[in-house]
Design a protein around this motif. Sequence first.
Motif, short mmCIF file in Angstrom:
data_model
loop_
_atom_site.label_atom_id
_atom_site.label_comp_id
_atom_site.label_asym_id
_atom_site.label_seq_id
_atom_site.Cartn_x
_atom_site.Cartn_y
_atom_site.Cartn_z
N LYS A 1 -9.02 -1.11 2.36
CA LYS A 1 -10.29 -0.50 2.74
C LYS A 1 -10.70 0.55 1.70
O LYS A 1 -10.38 1.73 1.82
N ILE A 2 -11.44 0.10 0.69
CA ILE A 2 -11.96 1.00 -0.33
C ILE A 2 -13.12 1.80 0.23
O ILE A 2 -13.25 3.00 0.02
N VAL A 3 -14.01 1.09 0.93
CA VAL A 3 -15.20 1.73 1.50
C VAL A 3 -15.16 1.58 3.02
O VAL A 3 -14.68 0.57 3.54
N PRO A 4 -15.63 2.59 3.76
CA PRO A 4 -15.62 2.50 5.22
C PRO A 4 -16.57 1.43 5.73
O PRO A 4 -17.63 1.19 5.13
N GLU A 5 -16.18 0.75 6.79
CA GLU A 5 -17.04 -0.25 7.40
C GLU A 5 -17.03 -0.08 8.92
O GLU A 5 -15.99 0.15 9.53
N PHE A 6 -18.22 -0.18 9.50
CA PHE A 6 -18.38 -0.02 10.94
C PHE A 6 -19.10 -1.25 11.50
O PHE A 6 -20.19 -1.60 11.04
N LEU A 7 -18.47 -1.88 12.51
CA LEU A 7 -19.02 -3.10 13.09
C LEU A 7 -19.38 -2.90 14.55
O LEU A 7 -18.73 -2.13 15.26
#
Length: 356
Positions: free
Chosen positions: A297-303
Motif C-alpha cells: 500500500k503505497i497510497v491510501p485507498e478507501f472503498l
Amino acid sequence: MNIMLIAGEASGDLYGGYLSREIRKIREDISLFGMGGRLMEKEGVEILFPISLDIVGAMDVIFKIPKAIFLLNNLLRVAKERKPDKVVLIDFAEFNLWLLKNLVKLNIKTAWLFPPTAWIWRKNRIKIIKKAGLILSTLPLERDFYKKEGANVVFIGHPLLDIVKINGNFVDKKKPVISFLPGSRKKEIERHLPIMVKVAKALGDIELFLILAEGIEREIIEKYIKGLNISIVPHSYDIMAQSDLLITSSGTATLEGAILGIPMIVIYKMDKISFFLAKAFVKTKYVALPNIIRGEKIVPEFLQDEANPSNIVKEALLILNDEKKRKEIKLKLSHIKDAIGPSGAIKRAARAIIDL
C-alpha cells in the motif's frame, strides 16, 4: 489491409487514438474502422458505433444487456460484411469477451490491448482470452500470468509512459493545490464527486482543481459544485503535476499520478451487489494500480463506506502536513515507471498487430 478496432470507454478511445496513429505511420494504406470515440476518429478511424455503454458494476451490466446485445450483433454483422484482416480489442473486458467468442468462430485474427484481469479475478476467463491471437500486455505480472497459461503474449510496456507529458503550463501556487479526478463515467462521478465536494469544504483554504476525463461535459458536474471555489479543467497533466495531492477514483488516473510522482488518495464506490461480488471473487489486496504493481500500500485507498469525507480529510491532512511522508510516497511511486517500462509501448503494439 483492414483493421477493426473496438473501444468502449474513454480510456480505450485514448489508447485507440494513439494506436491508430502509430499503425498509420507504419502502413498508410491500412483502413481503420470500428467502435470508439472522438480521439480515434481524429486519428482517421471510421467510427461506425460511438461509445455508448456506461457500465460500472454488476447491476449496470444487467440493465445494459439489451443495448450490449444490439451492439454486439451489429459489430458482428459489420465483421462479416467487411471481413477485417484483424480485430483489435481494447480493454472493455466483459463486452469484448462476448465479441471474441464470436470472432473466433469467424476465423478472424484478434489482438487484445489491456486484456481482462484474469490474474486478479475470474481466472476461468482465460479459456476464452487465450483464443485471441495476441495478448498485448502492459504489466509484468500480467505478462507472467498469461505466459504461464499458454497464451501468445507480448510485453509492450505501458502506453502511459509515452502519453503522460508536461507542457509547462504552470499555475501561480500561493497555497496547497489539490486536484479531484472523480472518474471517466457518469456513474463514477455521481458516486464520487459529492464526497469530494464535502472533503473540499472541510479542508478549507486550498487551491482546488476538478480535472475532467475525456468525454465528460461540464454540465454533468456543475450541479455538484455550486458554491464551491474550484477551477474546472480538461484532463491536464500540467495541473496534476503541480498538485500537492490528488484525490482520485481508482483507474487510469492512479497510474498517471504515479508516473508524475504525485501523492494521492484513491477512492471507489459501486453498487452493493457489485461490491459483494468483488469481495467474494477478487484475488488481490488492493484496487489502486500503484499498490497492485508494487504489492504494497503505497497510497491510501478507501472503498465503499470507508470512502467517506471524514477518512479522506484525515488522510489528506496527514499527507499535506508531513513532508517526510510525502517524500516516502514519491520515492515509492518513482519505482512504478521502471516496473511498467520501457517507453515506446504503442509503437511496439502497432508493429505486433501488423505482424500478427
